[in-house]
Design a protein around this motif. Sequence first.
Motif, PDB file in Angstrom:
ATOM      1  N   UNK A   8      16.606  85.082 -13.261  1.00  0.00           N
ATOM      2  CA  UNK A   8      17.120  83.981 -12.456  1.00  0.00           C
ATOM      3  C   UNK A   8      18.589  83.661 -12.707  1.00  0.00           C
ATOM      4  N   UNK A   9      19.177  84.263 -13.737  1.00  0.00           N
ATOM      5  CA  UNK A   9      20.558  83.956 -14.108  1.00  0.00           C
ATOM      6  C   UNK A   9      21.453  85.173 -13.941  1.00  0.00           C
ATOM      7  N   UNK A  10      22.686  84.931 -13.547  1.00  0.00           N
ATOM      8  CA  UNK A  10      23.638  86.029 -13.362  1.00  0.00           C
ATOM      9  C   UNK A  10      23.819  86.844 -14.623  1.00  0.00           C
ATOM     10  N   UNK A  11      23.825  86.195 -15.775  1.00  0.00           N
ATOM     11  CA  UNK A  11      24.060  86.913 -17.028  1.00  0.00           C
ATOM     12  C   UNK A  11      22.974  87.961 -17.289  1.00  0.00           C
ATOM     13  N   UNK A  12      21.727  87.639 -16.964  1.00  0.00           N
ATOM     14  CA  UNK A  12      20.661  88.621 -17.183  1.00  0.00           C
ATOM     15  C   UNK A  12      20.719  89.728 -16.143  1.00  0.00           C
ATOM     16  N   UNK A  13      21.066  89.391 -14.916  1.00  0.00           N
ATOM     17  CA  UNK A  13      21.217  90.420 -13.884  1.00  0.00           C
ATOM     18  C   UNK A  13      22.348  91.375 -14.257  1.00  0.00           C
ATOM     19  N   UNK A  14      23.439  90.817 -14.745  1.00  0.00           N
ATOM     20  CA  UNK A  14      24.575  91.647 -15.172  1.00  0.00           C
ATOM     21  C   UNK A  14      24.174  92.581 -16.308  1.00  0.00           C
ATOM     22  N   UNK A  15      23.381  92.072 -17.244  1.00  0.00           N
ATOM     23  CA  UNK A  15      22.958  92.891 -18.383  1.00  0.00           C
ATOM     24  C   UNK A  15      22.122  94.077 -17.920  1.00  0.00           C
ATOM     25  N   UNK A  16      21.203  93.854 -16.989  1.00  0.00           N
ATOM     26  CA  UNK A  16      20.395  94.967 -16.486  1.00  0.00           C
ATOM     27  C   UNK A  16      21.247  95.956 -15.706  1.00  0.00           C
ATOM     28  N   UNK A  20      21.885 100.023 -16.628  1.00  0.00           N
ATOM     29  CA  UNK A  20      21.815 101.161 -15.712  1.00  0.00           C
ATOM     30  C   UNK A  20      23.089 101.978 -15.739  1.00  0.00           C
ATOM     31  N   UNK A  21      24.228 101.297 -15.708  1.00  0.00           N
ATOM     32  CA  UNK A  21      25.515 102.003 -15.753  1.00  0.00           C
ATOM     33  C   UNK A  21      25.657 102.781 -17.058  1.00  0.00           C
ATOM     34  N   UNK A  22      25.269 102.169 -18.160  1.00  0.00           N
ATOM     35  CA  UNK A  22      25.337 102.848 -19.459  1.00  0.00           C
ATOM     36  C   UNK A  22      24.449 104.093 -19.484  1.00  0.00           C
ATOM     37  N   UNK A  24      23.915 105.893 -16.886  1.00  0.00           N
ATOM     38  CA  UNK A  24      24.418 106.811 -15.877  1.00  0.00           C
ATOM     39  C   UNK A  24      23.587 106.867 -14.609  1.00  0.00           C
ATOM     40  N   UNK A  25      22.900 105.771 -14.299  1.00  0.00           N
ATOM     41  CA  UNK A  25      22.080 105.729 -13.088  1.00  0.00           C
ATOM     42  C   UNK A  25      22.575 104.628 -12.153  1.00  0.00           C
ATOM     43  N   UNK A  26      22.269 104.787 -10.891  1.00  0.00           N
ATOM     44  CA  UNK A  26      22.608 103.769  -9.906  1.00  0.00           C
ATOM     45  C   UNK A  26      21.613 102.628  -9.999  1.00  0.00           C
ATOM     46  N   UNK A  27      22.114 101.432 -10.080  1.00  0.00           N
ATOM     47  CA  UNK A  27      21.244 100.253 -10.125  1.00  0.00           C
ATOM     48  C   UNK A  27      21.096  99.695  -8.716  1.00  0.00           C
ATOM     49  N   UNK A  28      19.880  99.508  -8.308  1.00  0.00           N
ATOM     50  CA  UNK A  28      19.575  98.853  -7.041  1.00  0.00           C
ATOM     51  C   UNK A  28      18.843  97.575  -7.404  1.00  0.00           C
ATOM     52  N   UNK A  29      19.473  96.462  -7.147  1.00  0.00           N
ATOM     53  CA  UNK A  29      18.900  95.177  -7.524  1.00  0.00           C
ATOM     54  C   UNK A  29      18.021  94.651  -6.396  1.00  0.00           C
ATOM     55  N   UNK A  30      16.853  94.187  -6.772  1.00  0.00           N
ATOM     56  CA  UNK A  30      15.865  93.742  -5.798  1.00  0.00           C
ATOM     57  C   UNK A  30      15.393  92.348  -6.187  1.00  0.00           C
ATOM     58  N   UNK A  31      15.481  91.432  -5.253  1.00  0.00           N
ATOM     59  CA  UNK A  31      14.970  90.074  -5.455  1.00  0.00           C
ATOM     60  C   UNK A  31      13.700  89.924  -4.625  1.00  0.00           C
TER      61      UNK A  31
END
Length: 106
Positions: A8-16, A20-22, A24-31
């Motif tokens: 629910x928080x930007x900080x946790x979304x950013x961490x995930x 993914x970036x670390x 080497x994969x593409x992150x697709x965020x889904x709500x």
Amino acid sequence: MIAESVNPLSITRDAWRDTGADAGVTAIEIEVICSDPAEHQQRVTSRSVDIPDLKLPNWQQVLDHAYEPWNREHVIIDTAGQDPQASVASLIRHLDRLAAGRNILT
């Protein structure tokens, strides 16, 4: 890689996303949302738990939970009025469109 969690928080979304970036994969965020408040409440108050001693939040606790609106592109799946199979089908359609447009998921 698939990571499923309440974010629910930007900080946790950013961490995930950074995870993914670390990796080497593409992150697709889904709500995943339920836009029908009555249906959402019914789901919260009627669910059961299969983990011993896990206490689920009540409806008021769900309403009081901190939530920050998204500030970037993401997929939204609205489950209101749908069974799980229809929601999964909607998600697959979104992912197929993303894959076609961005040459990902291949």
